[in-house]
Design a protein around this motif. Structure first.
Motif, PDB file in Angstrom:
ATOM      1  N   ARG A 246       0.817  -1.214   0.000  1.00  0.00           N
ATOM      2  CA  ARG A 246       0.000   0.000   0.000  1.00  0.00           C
ATOM      3  C   ARG A 246       0.857   1.273   0.000  1.00  0.00           C
ATOM      4  NH1 ARG A 246      -4.133   2.016   4.831  1.00  0.00           N
ATOM      5  NH2 ARG A 246      -4.950   3.848   3.740  1.00  0.00           N
ATOM      6  N   ASN A 247       1.790   1.365   0.937  1.00  0.00           N
ATOM      7  CA  ASN A 247       2.601   2.583   1.056  1.00  0.00           C
ATOM      8  C   ASN A 247       3.476   2.811  -0.164  1.00  0.00           C
ATOM      9  OD1 ASN A 247       1.536   3.156   3.580  1.00  0.00           O
ATOM     10  ND2 ASN A 247       3.151   2.063   4.676  1.00  0.00           N
ATOM     11  N   ARG A 250       1.341   4.172  -2.923  1.00  0.00           N
ATOM     12  CA  ARG A 250       0.944   5.547  -2.606  1.00  0.00           C
ATOM     13  C   ARG A 250       2.095   6.519  -2.854  1.00  0.00           C
ATOM     14  NH1 ARG A 250      -1.085   6.378   3.374  1.00  0.00           N
ATOM     15  NH2 ARG A 250      -2.952   5.328   2.556  1.00  0.00           N
ATOM     16  N   ASN A 251       3.315   6.065  -2.568  1.00  0.00           N
ATOM     17  CA  ASN A 251       4.493   6.922  -2.732  1.00  0.00           C
ATOM     18  C   ASN A 251       5.126   6.801  -4.119  1.00  0.00           C
ATOM     19  OD1 ASN A 251       4.192   7.704  -0.044  1.00  0.00           O
ATOM     20  ND2 ASN A 251       5.542   6.073   0.697  1.00  0.00           N
ATOM     21  N   ASN A 252       4.460   6.073  -5.035  1.00  0.00           N
ATOM     22  CA  ASN A 252       4.969   5.853  -6.394  1.00  0.00           C
ATOM     23  C   ASN A 252       6.345   5.195  -6.415  1.00  0.00           C
ATOM     24  OD1 ASN A 252       2.702   7.043  -7.725  1.00  0.00           O
ATOM     25  ND2 ASN A 252       3.498   9.057  -7.168  1.00  0.00           N
ATOM     26  N   TRP A 303      -9.382   1.324   1.258  1.00  0.00           N
ATOM     27  CA  TRP A 303      -8.451   1.718   0.195  1.00  0.00           C
ATOM     28  C   TRP A 303      -8.273   0.613  -0.839  1.00  0.00           C
ATOM     29  CZ3 TRP A 303      -4.037  -1.177  -0.711  1.00  0.00           C
ATOM     30  CH2 TRP A 303      -3.673  -2.098   0.290  1.00  0.00           C
ATOM     31  N   TYR A 307      -8.373  -0.724  -6.385  1.00  0.00           N
ATOM     32  CA  TYR A 307      -7.446  -1.489  -7.218  1.00  0.00           C
ATOM     33  C   TYR A 307      -8.175  -2.713  -7.792  1.00  0.00           C
ATOM     34  CZ  TYR A 307      -3.754   1.300  -5.119  1.00  0.00           C
ATOM     35  OH  TYR A 307      -2.941   2.331  -4.711  1.00  0.00           O
TER      36      TYR A 307
END
Length: 307
Positions: A246-247, A250-252, A303, A307
């Motif tokens: 997930r992180n 989110r941070n690409n 979240w 996807y």
């Protein structure tokens, strides 16, 4: 003799793991802290409890006898704690759960509220690969197991908690040549696999076999975190559970690569032996999940739906 309960617990864990490092990890202590407590404990005996040869620690025969006594003492302490809680009218006992490695991103959220409601319950959660999880369940060493692939040759019951989605994932800065043919596409990629015995590995191999893919370039790593770090470093690509990245998405730092046949969808399922006689603690946990699993999934994993 002036040893403490903490020293008994540390020594017993060292005996069980045959390693100061592993004991410190399982006890959530630093390695120096465990080493100091071991030394202080050993100094109270005239006969050695352990010996170190090379870099490996070995338990002496006397040390094993002390470990047996320590285990009995610790069990009696637990019994005192349980009786105190029970006298106050609280639910007491142990809840034992074995969780596949990627399930560590899932199971804690389904435990948190229950454990807060029942402070007299002690949790033992072992996080390992699928093969060992099934072995512990089959040997009746745990109350429940969390898996994403159901065992074929074991009579079980289950409760589905959350959908599991697996995508092809890679470093966003590593160029990928677009190919319409799935077989051609995968055969051009350096693929990173989990170790044998992993449920993620099993799912990935099933996809590869179904598409008749010949893997020429591959790497094998022994944890989900190790695979993730390899992807971040641009070492290759892998089919990974969405729950663990997930992180990074989110941070690409990682990208999902659209591909025919993906995502692969399974379920995170809590399973137990069909003939299992539940303790009051495990029965209460099961009833809690049956009532609360949908609200927990919605509140914690909303979240997931995009996807």
């Amino acid at each position: 003799m002036n040893y403490t309960l903490n020293q008994l617990q540390i020594f017993l864990k060292i005996v069980q793991t045959q390693s100061v490092t592993k004991a410190s990890e399982e006890l959530h202590l630093t390695q120096p802290a465990v080493s100091i407590q071991l030394r202080n404990f050993q100094d109270q005996f005239d006969i050695p409890l352990t010996e170190v040869i090379g870099r490996k620690i070995y338990i002496t025969d006397f040390g094993r006898e002390i470990a047996k006594a320590a285990e009995v003492i610790i069990q009696q302490v637990h019994a005192i704690n349980y009786k105190t809680m029970a006298y106050k009218g609280q639910l007491t006992g142990r809840l034992k759960i074995s969780v596949v490695s990627t399930g560590k991103y899932v199971m804690p959220y389904f435990l948190s509220q229950f454990m807060q409601q029942h402070p007299g319950i002690e949790l033992e959660m072992d996080v390992t690969n699928k093969q060992k999880v099934i072995e512990s369940l089959e040997n009746n060493e745990v109350d429940f197991a969390l898996v994403s692939i159901l065992p074929k040759n074991l009579s079980i019951e289950k409760l589905d908690l959350l959908q599991n989605k697996l995508f092809l994932v890679g470093n966003p800065y590593k160029p990928v040549e677009n190919k319409e043919n799935v077989k051609d596409f995968f055969e051009s990629l350096p693929l990173i696999f989990r170790e044998k015995g992993s449920g993620t590995r099993q799912t990935m191999e099933k996809f590869i076999n179904q598409n008749h893919i010949s893997v020429l370039k591959k790497m094998e790593l022994t944890s989900n975190e190790a695979v993730k770090q390899a992807l971040l470093a641009g070492l290759g690509f892998s089919i990974m559970p969405l729950i663990g990245i997930r992180n990074e998405l989110r941070n690409n730092e990682l990208q999902i690569i659209p591909m025919k046949g993906l995502p692969i969808k399974t379920d995170w399922s809590l399973i137990w032996l069909k003939e299992k006689k539940h303790s009051p603690v495990s029965e209460a946990f099961l009833q809690f999940l049956q009532k609360q699993k949908e609200s927990i999934a919605h509140e914690t994993f909303s979240w997931y739906e995009k996807y």
